[in-house]
Design a protein around this motif. Sequence first.
Motif, short mmCIF file in Angstrom:
data_model
loop_
_atom_site.label_atom_id
_atom_site.label_comp_id
_atom_site.label_asym_id
_atom_site.label_seq_id
_atom_site.Cartn_x
_atom_site.Cartn_y
_atom_site.Cartn_z
N GLY A 91 -101.00 -2.06 24.65
CA GLY A 91 -102.51 -1.95 25.31
C GLY A 91 -102.81 -1.57 26.31
O GLY A 91 -101.93 -0.59 26.98
N VAL A 92 -104.00 -1.68 27.09
CA VAL A 92 -104.28 -1.03 28.46
C VAL A 92 -103.64 -2.14 29.60
O VAL A 92 -103.76 -3.16 29.42
N VAL A 93 -103.33 -1.24 30.55
CA VAL A 93 -102.64 -1.84 31.72
C VAL A 93 -103.32 -1.16 32.89
O VAL A 93 -103.65 0.02 32.97
N LEU A 94 -103.69 -2.30 33.84
CA LEU A 94 -104.38 -1.62 35.04
C LEU A 94 -103.24 -1.67 36.05
O LEU A 94 -102.68 -2.83 36.43
N TRP A 160 -110.23 -7.84 32.40
CA TRP A 160 -109.22 -6.87 33.08
C TRP A 160 -107.69 -7.59 33.13
O TRP A 160 -107.85 -8.82 33.38
N PRO A 161 -106.80 -6.81 32.44
CA PRO A 161 -105.49 -7.48 32.34
C PRO A 161 -104.83 -7.08 33.74
O PRO A 161 -104.21 -6.03 34.11
N VAL A 162 -104.93 -8.05 34.71
CA VAL A 162 -104.10 -7.90 35.98
C VAL A 162 -103.20 -9.01 36.15
O VAL A 162 -103.45 -10.12 36.11
N ASP A 163 -101.99 -8.71 36.64
CA ASP A 163 -100.92 -9.46 37.29
C ASP A 163 -101.54 -10.57 38.23
O ASP A 163 -102.35 -10.19 39.06
#
Length: 249
Positions: A91-94, A160-163
Amino acid sequence: MTETPAHLRPFVLTTAEVAPERTGPIDLYLPEGGGPFPAAVIVHGGPLPPGMTPTPRDWPVFRGYGSLLASLGLAAAVIDHRLHVLQTADGVVLDYPTAADDIAVAVEAVRADPRVDDDRVVVWFFSGGSLLSADWLRDQPAWLRGVALTYPALAPLPGWPVDPRFRPVEAVAERGASLAPILLTRVGLEGPDIATTVADFLTAADGAGVKVEIIDVPNGHHSFDILDDTDESREAVQRAAERVRQLLS
């Protein structure tokens, strides 16, 4: 006639242009004289698509900030970092981790320049790049004289997929009153998602005994420094730059 994209609109403040020195991903704006000069390191926002041109250091707004800070007697480093939206098999990664590494390496390169006073540095974050401030809030070297935030997103926005590492609201609460000064420029017409993160950050800071100096732009939009050609915008930009200079004095 093609309309100019918003990010390429002119900087709201007219200042004498300073030609930067370009080394790798760093544009360094220097005052006249021999130095060493205290430094402000500018971290642009995002995430941005890979391959976007021109890159942020060539946008009028960051060329403007670089020239303005140099006119105030500071070295100003504008960094092109790799905060990109990446499509992976999952999928999408920021890509905040890569951008964080880019910034850490660039800051050390700036500090190693003999024309820079390596004991006096402010790191200045903008927009979605402000999630990267979490590292600098948690682990502050003695030479960090302040953290500046302009129309910042201070927690991941919905979807938002953020660590979890990149959560300034939590970072400011963890570190508490031992933090270096924080300067925050806040716009009155901010989108609700980002405005909520700013409010949460200020609540966390207050609870931890952290003083945050606020510059308010009541009629300003996100990216007011290019979108709102007003005296209010110009005053806010000048106040922020002057306050950064004072933090470095």
